[in-house]
Design a protein around this motif. Sequence first.
Motif, PDB file in Angstrom:
ATOM      1  N   UNK A  76      -0.346  10.526   3.106  1.00  0.00           N
ATOM      2  CA  UNK A  76      -0.854   9.151   3.074  1.00  0.00           C
ATOM      3  C   UNK A  76       0.227   8.158   3.512  1.00  0.00           C
ATOM      4  N   UNK A  77       1.468   8.416   3.140  1.00  0.00           N
ATOM      5  CA  UNK A  77       2.549   7.551   3.606  1.00  0.00           C
ATOM      6  C   UNK A  77       2.727   7.683   5.114  1.00  0.00           C
ATOM      7  N   UNK A  78       2.541   8.895   5.607  1.00  0.00           N
ATOM      8  CA  UNK A  78       2.683   9.160   7.028  1.00  0.00           C
ATOM      9  C   UNK A  78       1.555   8.534   7.845  1.00  0.00           C
ATOM     10  N   UNK A  79       0.322   8.629   7.309  1.00  0.00           N
ATOM     11  CA  UNK A  79      -0.849   8.124   8.032  1.00  0.00           C
ATOM     12  C   UNK A  79      -1.916   7.743   7.012  1.00  0.00           C
ATOM     13  N   UNK A  80      -1.855   6.515   6.480  1.00  0.00           N
ATOM     14  CA  UNK A  80      -2.792   6.103   5.428  1.00  0.00           C
ATOM     15  C   UNK A  80      -4.246   6.139   5.891  1.00  0.00           C
ATOM     16  N   UNK A  81      -5.109   6.684   5.037  1.00  0.00           N
ATOM     17  CA  UNK A  81      -6.536   6.741   5.326  1.00  0.00           C
ATOM     18  C   UNK A  81      -7.324   6.428   4.062  1.00  0.00           C
ATOM     19  N   UNK A  82      -8.545   5.914   4.238  1.00  0.00           N
ATOM     20  CA  UNK A  82      -9.471   5.720   3.127  1.00  0.00           C
ATOM     21  C   UNK A  82      -8.981   4.758   2.071  1.00  0.00           C
ATOM     22  N   UNK A  83      -9.601   4.845   0.889  1.00  0.00           N
ATOM     23  CA  UNK A  83      -9.254   3.948  -0.215  1.00  0.00           C
ATOM     24  C   UNK A  83      -7.823   4.163  -0.680  1.00  0.00           C
ATOM     25  N   UNK A  84      -7.401   5.420  -0.778  1.00  0.00           N
ATOM     26  CA  UNK A  84      -6.019   5.685  -1.182  1.00  0.00           C
ATOM     27  C   UNK A  84      -5.049   5.062  -0.196  1.00  0.00           C
ATOM     28  N   UNK A  85      -5.379   5.146   1.082  1.00  0.00           N
ATOM     29  CA  UNK A  85      -4.533   4.535   2.094  1.00  0.00           C
ATOM     30  C   UNK A  85      -4.422   3.031   1.930  1.00  0.00           C
ATOM     31  N   UNK A  86      -5.507   2.380   1.553  1.00  0.00           N
ATOM     32  CA  UNK A  86      -5.463   0.934   1.319  1.00  0.00           C
ATOM     33  C   UNK A  86      -4.546   0.609   0.143  1.00  0.00           C
ATOM     34  N   UNK A  87      -4.628   1.417  -0.927  1.00  0.00           N
ATOM     35  CA  UNK A  87      -3.750   1.203  -2.081  1.00  0.00           C
ATOM     36  C   UNK A  87      -2.288   1.418  -1.700  1.00  0.00           C
ATOM     37  N   UNK A  88      -2.040   2.460  -0.915  1.00  0.00           N
ATOM     38  CA  UNK A  88      -0.686   2.716  -0.423  1.00  0.00           C
ATOM     39  C   UNK A  88      -0.190   1.529   0.396  1.00  0.00           C
ATOM     40  N   UNK A 136       2.100  -1.268   9.068  1.00  0.00           N
ATOM     41  CA  UNK A 136       1.495  -1.173   7.743  1.00  0.00           C
ATOM     42  C   UNK A 136       0.520  -2.312   7.486  1.00  0.00           C
ATOM     43  N   UNK A 137       0.602  -2.951   6.328  1.00  0.00           N
ATOM     44  CA  UNK A 137      -0.350  -4.023   6.006  1.00  0.00           C
ATOM     45  C   UNK A 137      -0.061  -5.348   6.698  1.00  0.00           C
ATOM     46  N   UNK A 138       0.981  -5.405   7.526  1.00  0.00           N
ATOM     47  CA  UNK A 138       1.207  -6.592   8.342  1.00  0.00           C
ATOM     48  C   UNK A 138       2.092  -7.664   7.763  1.00  0.00           C
ATOM     49  N   UNK A 180      -6.606  -2.582  10.054  1.00  0.00           N
ATOM     50  CA  UNK A 180      -7.579  -3.500   9.461  1.00  0.00           C
ATOM     51  C   UNK A 180      -6.903  -4.470   8.489  1.00  0.00           C
ATOM     52  N   UNK A 181      -6.000  -3.942   7.643  1.00  0.00           N
ATOM     53  CA  UNK A 181      -5.301  -4.806   6.688  1.00  0.00           C
ATOM     54  C   UNK A 181      -4.428  -5.831   7.405  1.00  0.00           C
TER      55      UNK A 181
END
Length: 227
Positions: free
Chosen positions: A27-39, A72-74, A100-101
């Motif tokens: 997930x740190x390497x390639x965030x996906x889904x809800x967990x990815x958003x939390x990461x 990442x989240x920008x 998206x974030x």
Amino acid sequence: MDRTSSTFGVELLGRLCAAPLARFGRQLQHPTGLTGRLVGHAMALANRRANRAAIEALGIAPEDEILELGFGPGAAIETLAALTPGGRVYGVDKSQVMLALACKRNKAAMRAGRVVLKQGSFDKLPLPAAAVDKVLAVNVIYFWREAGAVLSEIRRVLRPGGVLAIYATDAGAMRRWKFAGPVTHRTFDRPGLAALLAEAGFDPAQIDIRETRPAPGIRGWVATARQ
């Protein structure tokens, strides 16, 4: 406040890694889904001091054109845009979730044409040669399996005299984090970072690596290399 936020972000990442370690590392390497958003939200906090140190090392001018790899989240994109009112900020990230974030966070600057964000690969950057003055890469070098190819692309898009700034947490600190294993992370100490940049063609005399502390008890390195 930055220190408190960064510490909280590191602790939040630690709580998230209660999930199976290999899955969290991915997930740190390639965030996906809800967990990815939390990461992603945790990364915005954990990377705050590292972002600041690396951005300061770039020596940004108001008219610079800058590329961030793995935005990442920008959060850093937002800072870079504020520092370059006469320039433009580009960003490339492999994760659709992070795109998206980051787009949401930088909506106004994107609408004004001052920020351009894309999903893509670091070894095939969607920019022409000599397109940018500065390149920023914070906490992403661990995931460059073909680091030579990525650095070659960075050198291609950098203008003469342009500067690359990389932040990496020291290998000794990362060995304590079980989620940062060799399956997902390649770790670096100071000599390793210097050697990698020199092998990529940067002049050793133009490479500078300085210690920073992104959170209490954690050593990191900000490496700069001038084209």
